[in-house]
Write a protein that holds these residues in place. Structure first.
Motif, PDB file in Angstrom:
ATOM      1  N   GLN A 111      65.040  60.278 -47.255  1.00 19.53           N
ATOM      2  CA  GLN A 111      63.704  59.674 -47.303  1.00 19.53           C
ATOM      3  C   GLN A 111      62.617  60.744 -47.357  1.00 19.53           C
ATOM      4  O   GLN A 111      61.605  60.591 -48.037  1.00 19.53           O
ATOM      5  N   MET A 112      62.842  61.832 -46.617  1.00 22.02           N
ATOM      6  CA  MET A 112      61.867  62.935 -46.658  1.00 22.02           C
ATOM      7  C   MET A 112      61.764  63.519 -48.057  1.00 22.02           C
ATOM      8  O   MET A 112      60.670  63.755 -48.568  1.00 22.02           O
ATOM      9  N   ALA A 113      62.915  63.754 -48.666  1.00 20.18           N
ATOM     10  CA  ALA A 113      62.918  64.328 -50.011  1.00 20.18           C
ATOM     11  C   ALA A 113      62.232  63.380 -50.992  1.00 20.18           C
ATOM     12  O   ALA A 113      61.444  63.816 -51.838  1.00 20.18           O
ATOM     13  N   ALA A 114      62.509  62.105 -50.861  1.00 22.30           N
ATOM     14  CA  ALA A 114      61.877  61.126 -51.748  1.00 22.30           C
ATOM     15  C   ALA A 114      60.359  61.157 -51.578  1.00 22.30           C
ATOM     16  O   ALA A 114      59.614  61.111 -52.554  1.00 22.30           O
ATOM     17  N   ALA A 115      59.909  61.260 -50.320  1.00 23.15           N
ATOM     18  CA  ALA A 115      58.469  61.314 -50.064  1.00 23.15           C
ATOM     19  C   ALA A 115      57.858  62.589 -50.619  1.00 23.15           C
ATOM     20  O   ALA A 115      56.668  62.640 -50.916  1.00 23.15           O
ATOM     21  N   LYS A 130      64.452  73.798 -46.225  1.00 20.81           N
ATOM     22  CA  LYS A 130      63.210  74.430 -45.769  1.00 20.81           C
ATOM     23  C   LYS A 130      62.012  73.863 -46.520  1.00 20.81           C
ATOM     24  O   LYS A 130      60.933  73.694 -45.956  1.00 20.81           O
ATOM     25  N   ASN A 131      62.225  73.538 -47.767  1.00 17.59           N
ATOM     26  CA  ASN A 131      61.134  73.006 -48.581  1.00 17.59           C
ATOM     27  C   ASN A 131      60.666  71.625 -48.101  1.00 17.59           C
ATOM     28  O   ASN A 131      59.552  71.210 -48.374  1.00 17.59           O
ATOM     29  N   LEU A 132      61.510  70.935 -47.355  1.00 15.88           N
ATOM     30  CA  LEU A 132      61.159  69.584 -46.887  1.00 15.88           C
ATOM     31  C   LEU A 132      59.986  69.579 -45.919  1.00 15.88           C
ATOM     32  O   LEU A 132      59.033  68.818 -46.101  1.00 15.88           O
ATOM     33  N   THR A 133      60.056  70.404 -44.879  1.00 17.60           N
ATOM     34  CA  THR A 133      59.128  70.253 -43.743  1.00 17.60           C
ATOM     35  C   THR A 133      58.601  71.579 -43.211  1.00 17.60           C
ATOM     36  O   THR A 133      58.137  71.637 -42.075  1.00 17.60           O
ATOM     37  N   SER A 134      58.672  72.657 -43.996  1.00 21.17           N
ATOM     38  CA  SER A 134      58.186  73.952 -43.546  1.00 21.17           C
ATOM     39  C   SER A 134      56.781  74.200 -44.069  1.00 21.17           C
ATOM     40  O   SER A 134      56.592  74.627 -45.203  1.00 21.17           O
ATOM     41  N   GLY A 135      55.783  73.894 -43.243  1.00 21.59           N
ATOM     42  CA  GLY A 135      54.376  74.007 -43.621  1.00 21.59           C
ATOM     43  C   GLY A 135      53.667  72.719 -43.228  1.00 21.59           C
ATOM     44  O   GLY A 135      54.252  71.638 -43.321  1.00 21.59           O
ATOM     45  N   PRO A 136      52.404  72.837 -42.763  1.00 23.46           N
ATOM     46  CA  PRO A 136      51.683  71.666 -42.250  1.00 23.46           C
ATOM     47  C   PRO A 136      51.465  70.573 -43.291  1.00 23.46           C
ATOM     48  O   PRO A 136      51.527  69.384 -42.958  1.00 23.46           O
ATOM     49  N   ALA A 142      56.377  64.828 -46.151  1.00 29.15           N
ATOM     50  CA  ALA A 142      57.758  64.404 -45.904  1.00 29.15           C
ATOM     51  C   ALA A 142      57.809  63.187 -44.990  1.00 29.15           C
ATOM     52  O   ALA A 142      58.634  62.287 -45.177  1.00 29.15           O
ATOM     53  N   LEU A 143      56.930  63.143 -43.987  1.00 27.48           N
ATOM     54  CA  LEU A 143      56.923  62.030 -43.032  1.00 27.48           C
ATOM     55  C   LEU A 143      55.999  60.899 -43.467  1.00 27.48           C
ATOM     56  O   LEU A 143      55.808  59.940 -42.718  1.00 27.48           O
TER      57      LEU A 143
END
Length: 205
Positions: A111-115, A130-136, A142-143
């Motif tokens: 779901q994160m990747a889709a978002a 790392k590309n999913l959720t690394s960075g504000p 992602a969420l």
DNA sequence: CAACCGATCACCT
DNA sequence: GGTGATCGGTTGC
């Protein structure tokens, strides 16, 4: 997994920023699905005396949640395309917050990747994760965090679809550096991250 | 009410 | 390492 307490957030931002490392952000989705990620990097933003903080110019419609009760989501939109998520700190009436800068994805990766508008390969590469959720900005995308729908949400409420929980994870070593991407108060070491964690953003020490 | 600018990211060399 | 994209909140006229 248990929700954090309101008192957890009713402390100084630099204390909360350090304490949030290792805790888990949970995003509840429709049909019982959920996304979750461990907090591995944070930044503290102080009150009216911190020139880099959005609270520095006083209470405005944009930042009013910073002056409200602790444990609520302060979400803002920046650079014309990114959202950033913070949690309010300190007792009501006193501004302060912690910016989430990176998560380690735990659950709901598809779901994160889709978002984030890409597909994960099998097996997932470290680069993809790392590309999913690394960075504000990335972690908000992602969420599926949006200012219009999530601003001010209580993250310690059992009924919230945006929560912060403790799963007992123990952080071994914490590193501290100056904050990233600001132009004032750059000397203050208010960025915290789990030393050695692969999901921390940026490349600096 | 118009101008300015950013708590970023992706993509380029 | 460098830079363009893109728009809401804030500030100054």
């Amino acid at each position: 997994m248990e929700l954090l307490s309101r008192e957890f957030f009713a402390r100084k931002p630099e204390v909360v920023a350090r304490a949030l490392l290792g805790k888990v952000v949970v995003r509840r989705l429709a049909r019982g699905k959920r996304m979750a990620g461990r907090i591995v990097e944070t930044e503290a933003y102080l009150g009216v005396n911190d020139p880099a903080a959005h609270a520095s110019s006083g209470k405005t419609p944009r930042n009013q949640v910073l002056f409200g009760p602790p444990g609520h989501a302060y979400i803002y939109f920046t650079y014309g395309m990114h959202h950033c998520m913070n949690f309010s700190c300190q007792p009501e009436g006193f501004a302060g917050c912690v910016l989430l800068r990176a998560l380690e994805p735990l659950d709901g990766l598809l779901q994160m990747a889709a978002a984030r508008n890409f597909e994960l390969s099998e097996p997932h590469t470290q680069r993809e994760l790392k590309n999913l959720t690394s960075g504000p900005g990335r972690l908000c995308q992602a969420l599926a965090i949006h200012r219009a729908s999530d601003y001010g949400k209580d993250v310690v409420s059992p009924r919230s679809d945006l929560q912060v929980m403790d799963d007992g994870f123990q952080v071994k070593k914490v590193a501290r550096t100056p904050r990233i991407g600001i132009s004032q108060a750059m000397e203050l070491p208010l960025r915290f991250y789990i030393a050695g964690n692969a999901f921390v953003s940026g490349n600096r020490s």
